[in-house]
Design a protein around this motif. Structure first.
Motif, PDB file in Angstrom:
ATOM      1  N   GLU A  51       0.845  -1.206   0.000  1.00  0.00           N
ATOM      2  CA  GLU A  51       0.000   0.000   0.000  1.00  0.00           C
ATOM      3  C   GLU A  51       0.875   1.248   0.000  1.00  0.00           C
ATOM      4  N   TYR A  52       0.278   2.363  -0.398  1.00  0.00           N
ATOM      5  CA  TYR A  52       0.965   3.648  -0.323  1.00  0.00           C
ATOM      6  C   TYR A  52       0.022   4.674   0.306  1.00  0.00           C
ATOM      7  N   PRO A  53       0.586   5.687   1.004  1.00  0.00           N
ATOM      8  CA  PRO A  53      -0.259   6.674   1.671  1.00  0.00           C
ATOM      9  C   PRO A  53      -0.715   7.785   0.729  1.00  0.00           C
ATOM     10  N   VAL A  54      -1.920   8.294   0.975  1.00  0.00           N
ATOM     11  CA  VAL A  54      -2.460   9.438   0.241  1.00  0.00           C
ATOM     12  C   VAL A  54      -2.985  10.443   1.258  1.00  0.00           C
ATOM     13  N   VAL A  55      -3.050  11.705   0.845  1.00  0.00           N
ATOM     14  CA  VAL A  55      -3.498  12.779   1.722  1.00  0.00           C
ATOM     15  C   VAL A  55      -4.858  13.282   1.247  1.00  0.00           C
ATOM     16  N   GLY A  56      -5.698  13.668   2.212  1.00  0.00           N
ATOM     17  CA  GLY A  56      -6.994  14.237   1.885  1.00  0.00           C
ATOM     18  C   GLY A  56      -6.813  15.638   1.315  1.00  0.00           C
ATOM     19  N   PRO A  71      -5.781   6.978  -6.089  1.00  0.00           N
ATOM     20  CA  PRO A  71      -6.415   7.430  -4.844  1.00  0.00           C
ATOM     21  C   PRO A  71      -7.921   7.614  -5.030  1.00  0.00           C
ATOM     22  N   PRO A  72      -8.698   7.356  -3.984  1.00  0.00           N
ATOM     23  CA  PRO A  72     -10.145   7.564  -4.083  1.00  0.00           C
ATOM     24  C   PRO A  72     -10.464   9.062  -4.156  1.00  0.00           C
ATOM     25  N   GLY A  73     -11.690   9.389  -4.520  1.00  0.00           N
ATOM     26  CA  GLY A  73     -12.119  10.780  -4.602  1.00  0.00           C
ATOM     27  C   GLY A  73     -11.859  11.513  -3.297  1.00  0.00           C
ATOM     28  N   GLY A  74     -11.390  12.746  -3.385  1.00  0.00           N
ATOM     29  CA  GLY A  74     -11.098  13.544  -2.199  1.00  0.00           C
ATOM     30  C   GLY A  74      -9.692  13.344  -1.655  1.00  0.00           C
ATOM     31  N   TYR A  75      -8.921  12.458  -2.270  1.00  0.00           N
ATOM     32  CA  TYR A  75      -7.551  12.188  -1.854  1.00  0.00           C
ATOM     33  C   TYR A  75      -6.618  12.363  -3.040  1.00  0.00           C
ATOM     34  N   THR A  76      -5.354  12.612  -2.752  1.00  0.00           N
ATOM     35  CA  THR A  76      -4.327  12.707  -3.786  1.00  0.00           C
ATOM     36  C   THR A  76      -3.027  12.140  -3.241  1.00  0.00           C
ATOM     37  N   ARG A  77      -2.109  11.881  -4.138  1.00  0.00           N
ATOM     38  CA  ARG A  77      -0.798  11.392  -3.715  1.00  0.00           C
ATOM     39  C   ARG A  77      -0.038  12.517  -3.014  1.00  0.00           C
ATOM     40  N   TYR A  78       0.815  12.151  -2.092  1.00  0.00           N
ATOM     41  CA  TYR A  78       1.707  13.134  -1.478  1.00  0.00           C
ATOM     42  C   TYR A  78       2.696  13.595  -2.538  1.00  0.00           C
ATOM     43  N   HIS A  86       6.759   6.508   8.289  1.00  0.00           N
ATOM     44  CA  HIS A  86       6.543   5.977   9.635  1.00  0.00           C
ATOM     45  C   HIS A  86       5.800   7.004  10.486  1.00  0.00           C
ATOM     46  N   VAL A  87       5.031   6.512  11.435  1.00  0.00           N
ATOM     47  CA  VAL A  87       4.312   7.386  12.357  1.00  0.00           C
ATOM     48  C   VAL A  87       5.321   8.280  13.071  1.00  0.00           C
ATOM     49  N   ASP A  88       5.034   9.560  13.100  1.00  0.00           N
ATOM     50  CA  ASP A  88       5.848  10.588  13.755  1.00  0.00           C
ATOM     51  C   ASP A  88       7.173  10.877  13.053  1.00  0.00           C
ATOM     52  N   ASP A  89       7.373  10.414  11.811  1.00  0.00           N
ATOM     53  CA  ASP A  89       8.592  10.806  11.104  1.00  0.00           C
ATOM     54  C   ASP A  89       8.450  12.254  10.634  1.00  0.00           C
ATOM     55  N   GLU A  90       9.475  12.783  10.000  1.00  0.00           N
ATOM     56  CA  GLU A  90       9.489  14.193   9.584  1.00  0.00           C
ATOM     57  C   GLU A  90       8.257  14.568   8.766  1.00  0.00           C
ATOM     58  N   TRP A  91       7.901  13.745   7.777  1.00  0.00           N
ATOM     59  CA  TRP A  91       6.792  14.097   6.892  1.00  0.00           C
ATOM     60  C   TRP A  91       5.440  13.825   7.525  1.00  0.00           C
ATOM     61  N   ASP A  92       5.327  12.832   8.372  1.00  0.00           N
ATOM     62  CA  ASP A  92       4.071  12.606   9.091  1.00  0.00           C
ATOM     63  C   ASP A  92       3.749  13.822   9.958  1.00  0.00           C
ATOM     64  N   THR A  93       4.751  14.332  10.633  1.00  0.00           N
ATOM     65  CA  THR A  93       4.577  15.527  11.477  1.00  0.00           C
ATOM     66  C   THR A  93       4.246  16.749  10.615  1.00  0.00           C
ATOM     67  N   TYR A  94       4.939  16.913   9.513  1.00  0.00           N
ATOM     68  CA  TYR A  94       4.725  18.053   8.616  1.00  0.00           C
ATOM     69  C   TYR A  94       3.274  18.093   8.120  1.00  0.00           C
ATOM     70  N   TRP A  95       2.737  16.953   7.693  1.00  0.00           N
ATOM     71  CA  TRP A  95       1.400  16.919   7.104  1.00  0.00           C
ATOM     72  C   TRP A  95       0.287  17.085   8.126  1.00  0.00           C
ATOM     73  N   ARG A  96       0.620  17.184   9.388  1.00  0.00           N
ATOM     74  CA  ARG A  96      -0.395  17.491  10.403  1.00  0.00           C
ATOM     75  C   ARG A  96      -0.799  18.961  10.336  1.00  0.00           C
ATOM     76  N   THR A  97       0.067  19.795   9.765  1.00  0.00           N
ATOM     77  CA  THR A  97      -0.213  21.229   9.684  1.00  0.00           C
ATOM     78  C   THR A  97      -0.253  21.728   8.238  1.00  0.00           C
ATOM     79  N   HIS A  98      -0.104  20.818   7.289  1.00  0.00           N
ATOM     80  CA  HIS A  98      -0.121  21.190   5.878  1.00  0.00           C
ATOM     81  C   HIS A  98      -1.050  20.248   5.126  1.00  0.00           C
ATOM     82  N   THR A  99      -1.438  20.652   3.937  1.00  0.00           N
ATOM     83  CA  THR A  99      -2.249  19.807   3.079  1.00  0.00           C
ATOM     84  C   THR A  99      -1.976  20.153   1.634  1.00  0.00           C
ATOM     85  N   VAL A 100      -2.669  19.459   0.746  1.00  0.00           N
ATOM     86  CA  VAL A 100      -2.615  19.746  -0.677  1.00  0.00           C
ATOM     87  C   VAL A 100      -3.981  20.313  -1.061  1.00  0.00           C
TER      88      VAL A 100
END
Length: 113
Positions: A51-56, A71-78, A86-100
């Protein structure tokens, strides 16, 4: 009555059994040390294998999509190079305050969102 005889294992067999147990023990110690030293046992993957992660779009939501599927509707690739692994890695933390956003631009989210 019959004679009770003892079965004696030759000492070579006992040495071989001890050697096998030693090798197994050493392998377990090495595997544990490798996991601890690399942090593998302490980091939880964002998605499972295959699997691969996608952002809302427009929010902080995320999901995991099977490899090979869009990705399903409403989501896009990072964006490339900004994919959390990984949970709490640099990009996981970054995307808590950013989006696409809907235009594909990375934007900072308003506080409290």
């Amino acid at each position: 009555m019959g004679v009770v005889s003892r079965v004696h294992r030759p000492s070579a067999v006992r040495r071989e059994q001890r050697a096998v147990r030693s090798v197994i023990g050493l392998a377990l110690v090495c595997a544990t040390a490798a996991a601890v030293l690399t942090g593998c046992s302490m980091q939880e993957a964002i998605c499972g294998g295959g699997e691969y992660p996608v952002v809302g779009v427009g929010g902080t939501g995320s999901a995991c999509v099977p490899n090979g599927e869009e990705p399903p509707g409403g989501y896009t690739r990072y964006p490339a190079g900004k994919v959390p692994e990984h949970v709490d890695d640099e990009w996981d933390t970054y995307w808590r305050t950013h989006t696409v956003d809907k235009d594909g631009h990375t934007v900072e989210l308003p506080e409290g969102r």
